[in-house]
Motif scaffolding. Structure first.
Motif, PDB file in Angstrom:
ATOM      1  N   TYR A 118     141.079 -46.084  39.879  1.00 49.35           N
ATOM      2  CA  TYR A 118     141.530 -47.030  40.895  1.00 49.35           C
ATOM      3  C   TYR A 118     141.796 -46.387  42.254  1.00 49.35           C
ATOM      4  O   TYR A 118     141.724 -47.077  43.271  1.00 49.35           O
ATOM      5  N   LEU A 119     142.080 -45.095  42.306  1.00 52.23           N
ATOM      6  CA  LEU A 119     142.213 -44.433  43.612  1.00 52.23           C
ATOM      7  C   LEU A 119     140.893 -44.491  44.369  1.00 52.23           C
ATOM      8  O   LEU A 119     140.853 -44.864  45.543  1.00 52.23           O
ATOM      9  N   VAL A 120     139.837 -44.119  43.687  1.00 51.91           N
ATOM     10  CA  VAL A 120     138.512 -44.158  44.311  1.00 51.91           C
ATOM     11  C   VAL A 120     138.136 -45.605  44.610  1.00 51.91           C
ATOM     12  O   VAL A 120     137.690 -45.939  45.718  1.00 51.91           O
ATOM     13  N   TYR A 121     138.326 -46.462  43.633  1.00 48.86           N
ATOM     14  CA  TYR A 121     137.983 -47.875  43.801  1.00 48.86           C
ATOM     15  C   TYR A 121     138.784 -48.527  44.924  1.00 48.86           C
ATOM     16  O   TYR A 121     138.232 -49.252  45.754  1.00 48.86           O
ATOM     17  N   ALA A 122     140.092 -48.265  45.000  1.00 46.82           N
ATOM     18  CA  ALA A 122     140.935 -48.861  46.051  1.00 46.82           C
ATOM     19  C   ALA A 122     140.479 -48.427  47.433  1.00 46.82           C
ATOM     20  O   ALA A 122     140.419 -49.232  48.364  1.00 46.82           O
TER      21      ALA A 122
END
Length: 143
Positions: A118-122
């Motif tokens: 989710y860090l990359v996705y966010a």
């Protein structure tokens, strides 16, 4: 500043796309039951949706106060993504342990995997969202 309607659209889109990507990936990566992982994903998405709305509202107010604008630099986007995920991780860890019936260490490993995803996705999602749905009231950026 974004409108409430825009913030809701952003949060719902973020979670829906995130679930479609993360649930099968988590089940496959950790050898977990897809049904249990799906429910865990929905629980996490519900928690994250509420946190997303509140966090983004607070972050934008702080950013506007500090810089006079809600436009995010690369540094601000990084701080945004990391601080959002850290807060959510703390809340989600006990839920993972309880729902999946695993110890805190295994839950932490699963939680960290979700956080990395989710860090990359966010970062990618919010940048893309800002390009597709620009905030027309953002003002100028001071760097």
């Amino acid at each position: 500043m974004r409108t409430t309607k825009d913030r809701i659209r952003q949060a719902v889109m973020f979670e829906a796309i995130g679930l479609l990507l993360s649930i099968p990936l988590a089940a496959l990566t950790f050898g977990l039951d897809l049904g249990k992982t799906s429910v865990l994903g929905v629980i996490g998405a519900t928690m994250a949706t509420v946190w997303n709305y509140l966090f983004n509202l607070m972050f934008d107010h702080a950013l506007k106060k500090i810089s006079g604008s809600t436009r995010k630099s690369i540094k601000a986007r990084f701080v945004h993504a990391v601080s959002f995920e850290f807060g959510l991780m703390l809340a989600f860890l006990p839920v993972i342990a309880w729902w999946m019936g695993v110890g805190l260490f295994e839950a932490l490993v699963i939680d960290i995997a979700f956080v990395v995803f989710y860090l990359v996705y966010a970062f990618v999602f919010t940048w893309t969202y800002d390009l597709v749905f620009p905030d027309n009231n953002e003002g100028t950026v001071t760097r």
